[in-house]
Design an enzyme around this catalytic site. Structure first.
Site, PDB file in Angstrom:
ATOM      1  N   LYS A  15       0.912  -1.067  -0.128  1.00  0.00           N
ATOM      2  CA  LYS A  15       0.143  -0.006   0.002  1.00  0.00           C
ATOM      3  C   LYS A  15       0.838   1.230   0.056  1.00  0.00           C
ATOM      4  O   LYS A  15       0.532   2.151  -0.805  1.00  0.00           O
ATOM      5  CB  LYS A  15      -0.860  -0.042   1.206  1.00  0.00           C
ATOM      6  N   ARG A  90     -10.073   1.052   8.066  1.00  0.00           N
ATOM      7  CA  ARG A  90      -9.479   0.064   8.511  1.00  0.00           C
ATOM      8  C   ARG A  90     -10.405  -1.099   9.221  1.00  0.00           C
ATOM      9  O   ARG A  90     -10.340  -2.330   9.212  1.00  0.00           O
ATOM     10  CB  ARG A  90      -8.316  -0.090   9.410  1.00  0.00           C
ATOM     11  N   ARG A 156      11.061  -1.616  10.927  1.00  0.00           N
ATOM     12  CA  ARG A 156       9.913  -1.125  11.844  1.00  0.00           C
ATOM     13  C   ARG A 156       9.918  -1.953  13.181  1.00  0.00           C
ATOM     14  O   ARG A 156       9.951  -2.974  13.045  1.00  0.00           O
ATOM     15  CB  ARG A 156       8.759  -1.030  11.174  1.00  0.00           C
TER      16      ARG A 156
HETATM   17  P1  AP5 Z   1       4.781  -1.723   1.850  1.00  0.00           P
HETATM   18  O1  AP5 Z   1       4.733  -0.711   0.828  1.00  0.00           O
HETATM   19  O2  AP5 Z   1       5.590  -1.070   3.097  1.00  0.00           O
HETATM   20  O3  AP5 Z   1       3.484  -2.422   2.605  1.00  0.00           O
HETATM   21  P2  AP5 Z   1       2.460  -1.845   3.010  1.00  0.00           P
HETATM   22  O4  AP5 Z   1       1.116  -2.415   2.772  1.00  0.00           O
HETATM   23  O5  AP5 Z   1       2.334  -0.413   3.174  1.00  0.00           O
HETATM   24  O6  AP5 Z   1       2.424  -2.525   4.414  1.00  0.00           O
HETATM   25  P3  AP5 Z   1       2.357  -1.950   6.016  1.00  0.00           P
HETATM   26  O7  AP5 Z   1       3.023  -2.908   6.945  1.00  0.00           O
HETATM   27  O8  AP5 Z   1       2.719  -0.410   6.112  1.00  0.00           O
HETATM   28  O9  AP5 Z   1       0.889  -2.204   6.011  1.00  0.00           O
HETATM   29  P4  AP5 Z   1       0.194  -2.276   7.532  1.00  0.00           P
HETATM   30  O10 AP5 Z   1      -1.036  -1.920   7.421  1.00  0.00           O
HETATM   31  O11 AP5 Z   1       0.757  -3.213   8.272  1.00  0.00           O
HETATM   32  O12 AP5 Z   1       0.814  -0.977   8.384  1.00  0.00           O
HETATM   33  P5  AP5 Z   1       0.540   0.802   8.756  1.00  0.00           P
HETATM   34  O13 AP5 Z   1       1.834   1.550   8.754  1.00  0.00           O
HETATM   35  O14 AP5 Z   1      -0.579   0.839   7.955  1.00  0.00           O
HETATM   36  O15 AP5 Z   1       5.508  -2.902   1.316  1.00  0.00           O
HETATM   37  C1  AP5 Z   1       5.995  -3.757   2.109  1.00  0.00           C
HETATM   38  C2  AP5 Z   1       7.455  -4.705   1.692  1.00  0.00           C
HETATM   39  O16 AP5 Z   1       7.173  -5.303   0.700  1.00  0.00           O
HETATM   40  C3  AP5 Z   1       8.510  -3.383   1.388  1.00  0.00           C
HETATM   41  O17 AP5 Z   1       9.886  -3.985   1.714  1.00  0.00           O
HETATM   42  C4  AP5 Z   1       8.539  -3.306  -0.118  1.00  0.00           C
HETATM   43  O18 AP5 Z   1       9.396  -2.672  -0.626  1.00  0.00           O
HETATM   44  C5  AP5 Z   1       7.941  -4.723  -0.650  1.00  0.00           C
HETATM   45  N1  AP5 Z   1       7.204  -4.676  -1.835  1.00  0.00           N
HETATM   46  C6  AP5 Z   1       6.008  -3.608  -2.014  1.00  0.00           C
HETATM   47  N2  AP5 Z   1       5.311  -4.326  -3.005  1.00  0.00           N
HETATM   48  C7  AP5 Z   1       6.111  -5.373  -3.487  1.00  0.00           C
HETATM   49  C8  AP5 Z   1       6.029  -6.207  -4.750  1.00  0.00           C
HETATM   50  N3  AP5 Z   1       4.959  -5.833  -5.703  1.00  0.00           N
HETATM   51  N4  AP5 Z   1       6.852  -7.151  -4.776  1.00  0.00           N
HETATM   52  C9  AP5 Z   1       7.776  -7.547  -3.795  1.00  0.00           C
HETATM   53  N5  AP5 Z   1       7.944  -6.695  -2.817  1.00  0.00           N
HETATM   54  C10 AP5 Z   1       7.223  -5.470  -2.688  1.00  0.00           C
HETATM   55  O19 AP5 Z   1      -0.074   0.403  10.227  1.00  0.00           O
HETATM   56  C11 AP5 Z   1       0.684   0.062  11.428  1.00  0.00           C
HETATM   57  C12 AP5 Z   1      -0.044   0.110  12.505  1.00  0.00           C
HETATM   58  O20 AP5 Z   1      -0.620   1.521  12.859  1.00  0.00           O
HETATM   59  C13 AP5 Z   1      -1.488  -0.662  12.784  1.00  0.00           C
HETATM   60  O21 AP5 Z   1      -1.120  -1.997  13.175  1.00  0.00           O
HETATM   61  C14 AP5 Z   1      -2.225  -0.139  13.630  1.00  0.00           C
HETATM   62  O22 AP5 Z   1      -1.860  -0.222  14.890  1.00  0.00           O
HETATM   63  C15 AP5 Z   1      -1.812   1.506  13.284  1.00  0.00           C
HETATM   64  N6  AP5 Z   1      -2.835   1.805  12.361  1.00  0.00           N
HETATM   65  C16 AP5 Z   1      -2.385   2.555  11.090  1.00  0.00           C
HETATM   66  N7  AP5 Z   1      -3.676   2.809  10.481  1.00  0.00           N
HETATM   67  C17 AP5 Z   1      -4.788   2.825  11.380  1.00  0.00           C
HETATM   68  C18 AP5 Z   1      -6.188   3.028  11.357  1.00  0.00           C
HETATM   69  N8  AP5 Z   1      -6.866   3.219  10.201  1.00  0.00           N
HETATM   70  N9  AP5 Z   1      -6.780   2.575  12.397  1.00  0.00           N
HETATM   71  C19 AP5 Z   1      -6.482   1.836  13.428  1.00  0.00           C
HETATM   72  N10 AP5 Z   1      -5.024   1.760  13.425  1.00  0.00           N
HETATM   73  C20 AP5 Z   1      -4.276   2.009  12.299  1.00  0.00           C
HETATM   74 MG    MG Z   2       2.578   0.932   4.724  1.00  0.00          MG
END
Ligand code: AP5
Ligand code: MG
Length: 210
Positions: A15, A90, A156
């Site tokens: 994402k 989410r 992270r």
């Molecule tokens: P990346 O692009 O970083 O993936 P992502 O989908 O952004 O993964 P996240 O871990 O950021 O998602 P998340 O939903 O767990 O975390 P968030 O920060 O939103 O890609 C991942 C890896 O794969 C990278 O190394 C990249 O290079 C590689 N890659 C990408 N595309 C690829 C491809 N096609 N092929 C191969 N490799 C690839 O949330 C974190 C925490 O914050 C949550 O757990 C929660 O506690 C809180 N939070 C955030 N938003 C909310 C909300 N709306 N409500 C409540 N709590 C929230």
């Molecule tokens: Mg992310």
């Protein structure tokens, strides 16, 4: 004309990677609730202190908190012609809260099976400036250093196997129902997130340009 986008998909589906590329190409801001919360933790603000324990466990931060952050952010001038929500909504409660304040044009659902997620996230490296790398699939030019700003890359806190497993569980329970919700509204665009980063991006662009 506005173009308002939601990035949906499990943790590690890409994402953030894709939102950043769309933002660069089309000029709409990437609004990552995860990044906003991580910055708050770093700044040791009241929000950060509240969010930290939830994030460390891979649980969702309470809806009221996150809804407020997004409502405030979407009121900024730079969201006038469009925005990319990365990691929000989410759950159904957040989807309803969003409906009160904005209309949505495209929901990109990046699909990646659970088995691929642990590998992706344990080899992810990030920079404070927002850049994201992968040791195999998207490595930085110089080891351990950000291409964009030269700062050291790090892992992270929630990219450890135990927390990743819980993030996946929470995703399936709370976030996955949004797929059906947005499909019924005719907004869902499904993408195979196991393809190369560039191929996934092309799929989004053809939808946005079409
Ligand atoms: P990346 O692009 O970083 O993936 P992502 O989908 O952004 O993964 P996240 O871990 O950021 O998602 P998340 O939903 O767990 O975390 P968030 O920060 O939103 O890609 C991942 C890896 O794969 C990278 O190394 C990249 O290079 C590689 N890659 C990408 N595309 C690829 C491809 N096609 N092929 C191969 N490799 C690839 O949330 C974190 C925490 O914050 C949550 O757990 C929660 O506690 C809180 N939070 C955030 N938003 C909310 C909300 N709306 N409500 C409540 N709590 C929230
Ligand atoms: Mg992310």
């Amino acid at each position: 004309m506005m173009t308002n986008i939601i990035m949906l998909g499990p943790p590690g589906s890409g994402k953030g990677t894709q939102a950043e590329m769309i933002s660069e190409k089309y000029g709409w801001p990437q609004i990552s609730t995860g990044n906003i919360l991580r910055h708050a933790i770093e700044a040791k603000s009241k929000l950060g202190l509240e969010a930290e324990s939830y994030m460390g466990r891979g649980e969702l931060v309470p809806d009221e908190v996150v809804d407020g952050i997004v409502a405030e952010r979407l009121s900024h001038e730079d969201c006038r012609s469009g925005f990319i929500l990365d990691g929000f909504p989410r759950d159904l409660h957040q989807a309803h809260a969003l409906e009160e304040i904005a209309s949505i044009d495209h929901v990109f659902d990046i699909r990646v099976p659970d088995q691929a997620i642990v590998d992706r996230l344990s080899k992810r490296r990030v920079c404070d400036c927002g850049e994201t790398y992968h040791l195999e699939y998207n490595p930085p030019r110089a080891e351990g250093v950000c291409d964009e700003c030269g700062k050291p890359l790090y892992q992270r806190d929630d990219d450890n196997e135990g927390t990743i497993r819980n993030r996946l569980k929470v995703y399936h329970e709370k976030t996955e129902p949004l797929i059906g919700y947005y499909r019924e509204k005719g907004l869902l665009v499904e993408l195979d997130g196991t393809r190369d980063i560039g191929e996934v991006f092309d799929g989004m662009c053809s939808r946005l340009d079409g």
